[in-house]
Design a protein around this motif. Sequence first.
Motif, PDB file in Angstrom:
ATOM      1  N   VAL A  22     -21.657  -8.448 -80.666  1.00 29.49           N
ATOM      2  CA  VAL A  22     -20.517  -7.541 -80.822  1.00 29.49           C
ATOM      3  C   VAL A  22     -19.866  -7.669 -82.194  1.00 29.49           C
ATOM      4  O   VAL A  22     -19.130  -6.783 -82.618  1.00 29.49           O
ATOM      5  N   THR A  23     -20.170  -8.737 -82.917  1.00 26.27           N
ATOM      6  CA  THR A  23     -19.562  -8.916 -84.243  1.00 26.27           C
ATOM      7  C   THR A  23     -20.470  -8.488 -85.388  1.00 26.27           C
ATOM      8  O   THR A  23     -20.007  -8.327 -86.506  1.00 26.27           O
ATOM      9  N   GLY A  24     -21.767  -8.319 -85.130  1.00 27.95           N
ATOM     10  CA  GLY A  24     -22.665  -7.919 -86.208  1.00 27.95           C
ATOM     11  C   GLY A  24     -24.076  -7.691 -85.721  1.00 27.95           C
ATOM     12  O   GLY A  24     -24.431  -8.032 -84.595  1.00 27.95           O
ATOM     13  N   PHE A  25     -24.878  -7.104 -86.599  1.00 26.13           N
ATOM     14  CA  PHE A  25     -26.271  -6.843 -86.275  1.00 26.13           C
ATOM     15  C   PHE A  25     -27.107  -8.057 -86.637  1.00 26.13           C
ATOM     16  O   PHE A  25     -26.865  -8.708 -87.649  1.00 26.13           O
ATOM     17  N   GLY A  26     -28.108  -8.347 -85.818  1.00 27.83           N
ATOM     18  CA  GLY A  26     -28.984  -9.478 -86.049  1.00 27.83           C
ATOM     19  C   GLY A  26     -30.032  -9.175 -87.109  1.00 27.83           C
ATOM     20  O   GLY A  26     -30.111  -8.073 -87.659  1.00 27.83           O
ATOM     21  N   TYR A  27     -30.853 -10.188 -87.389  1.00 24.45           N
ATOM     22  CA  TYR A  27     -31.873 -10.069 -88.435  1.00 24.45           C
ATOM     23  C   TYR A  27     -32.827  -8.892 -88.200  1.00 24.45           C
ATOM     24  O   TYR A  27     -33.216  -8.211 -89.140  1.00 24.45           O
ATOM     25  N   ILE A  28     -33.213  -8.680 -86.953  1.00 27.61           N
ATOM     26  CA  ILE A  28     -34.183  -7.618 -86.677  1.00 27.61           C
ATOM     27  C   ILE A  28     -33.572  -6.252 -86.953  1.00 27.61           C
ATOM     28  O   ILE A  28     -34.179  -5.416 -87.638  1.00 27.61           O
ATOM     29  N   SER A  29     -32.382  -5.985 -86.451  1.00 25.41           N
ATOM     30  CA  SER A  29     -31.723  -4.700 -86.705  1.00 25.41           C
ATOM     31  C   SER A  29     -31.487  -4.480 -88.187  1.00 25.41           C
ATOM     32  O   SER A  29     -31.698  -3.380 -88.706  1.00 25.41           O
ATOM     33  N   ALA A 191     -20.178  -5.428 -93.549  1.00 27.72           N
ATOM     34  CA  ALA A 191     -20.667  -6.801 -93.339  1.00 27.72           C
ATOM     35  C   ALA A 191     -21.486  -6.907 -92.068  1.00 27.72           C
ATOM     36  O   ALA A 191     -22.356  -7.786 -91.960  1.00 27.72           O
ATOM     37  N   ARG A 192     -21.259  -6.021 -91.096  1.00 30.27           N
ATOM     38  CA  ARG A 192     -22.038  -6.071 -89.862  1.00 30.27           C
ATOM     39  C   ARG A 192     -23.521  -5.808 -90.123  1.00 30.27           C
ATOM     40  O   ARG A 192     -24.378  -6.280 -89.400  1.00 30.27           O
ATOM     41  N   MET A 193     -23.837  -5.019 -91.177  1.00 32.82           N
ATOM     42  CA  MET A 193     -25.232  -4.706 -91.488  1.00 32.82           C
ATOM     43  C   MET A 193     -25.778  -5.528 -92.651  1.00 32.82           C
ATOM     44  O   MET A 193     -26.975  -5.630 -92.831  1.00 32.82           O
TER      45      MET A 193
END
Length: 195
Positions: A22-29, A191-193
């Motif tokens: 919910v705070t950011g996208f992971g490495y894969i995304s 920063a989420r991406m």
Amino acid sequence: MTLNIDSLSTVNSITPRWRDSVTGFGYISRTLHWVTAALVTLQFTVVLAWKGLGENALTLMLASIGPHGSVGILILLVTLVRIGWAWHNRQHRPPPPPGIGGVLARSVHHAFYALLIVLPAIALLRQYGRGGVLQFYGMQILPEAERDIAWMMAPAGLLHSPLSWLLLALVIGHVAMALVHRFWFKDKIVARMTG
């Protein structure tokens, strides 16, 4: 030796960095996002170079790096993987901003996904309908054939160019809004991406 239950629950509640939260996208995304951005940039760079400069050493070099059809197929494949990954992570992704900004952000992202599927799909349909050889970086996927199927060629003939320019306009708007969020609003949206 005692076991601290609170520390175990904290460890278990941390989302792995490769997954969305919910705070950011992971490495894969993030990787899929930036690969898509690179492919779309390459596609438009080649097209705009050809339109502006015609055939010359630079445009031939760019076209050899990113043959239009091959890059289109890559964009389609990466987009399908992105959609699958987004669906898999749908309960764990960062929420859109509240209000009209969130509605606009969701709408633009849905338009991106739609265009990144429709544009290569209708181009592939056109290529098949006209019987042209279909290659992916030199590998022949479909051989040349004697075909002239008008209904397969019509959608791309009518829509491929205008939808491509719409995609370019959305990309420019997307980049502009990312810069606005970063430097004007100074919020954490970008920063989420970027991580």
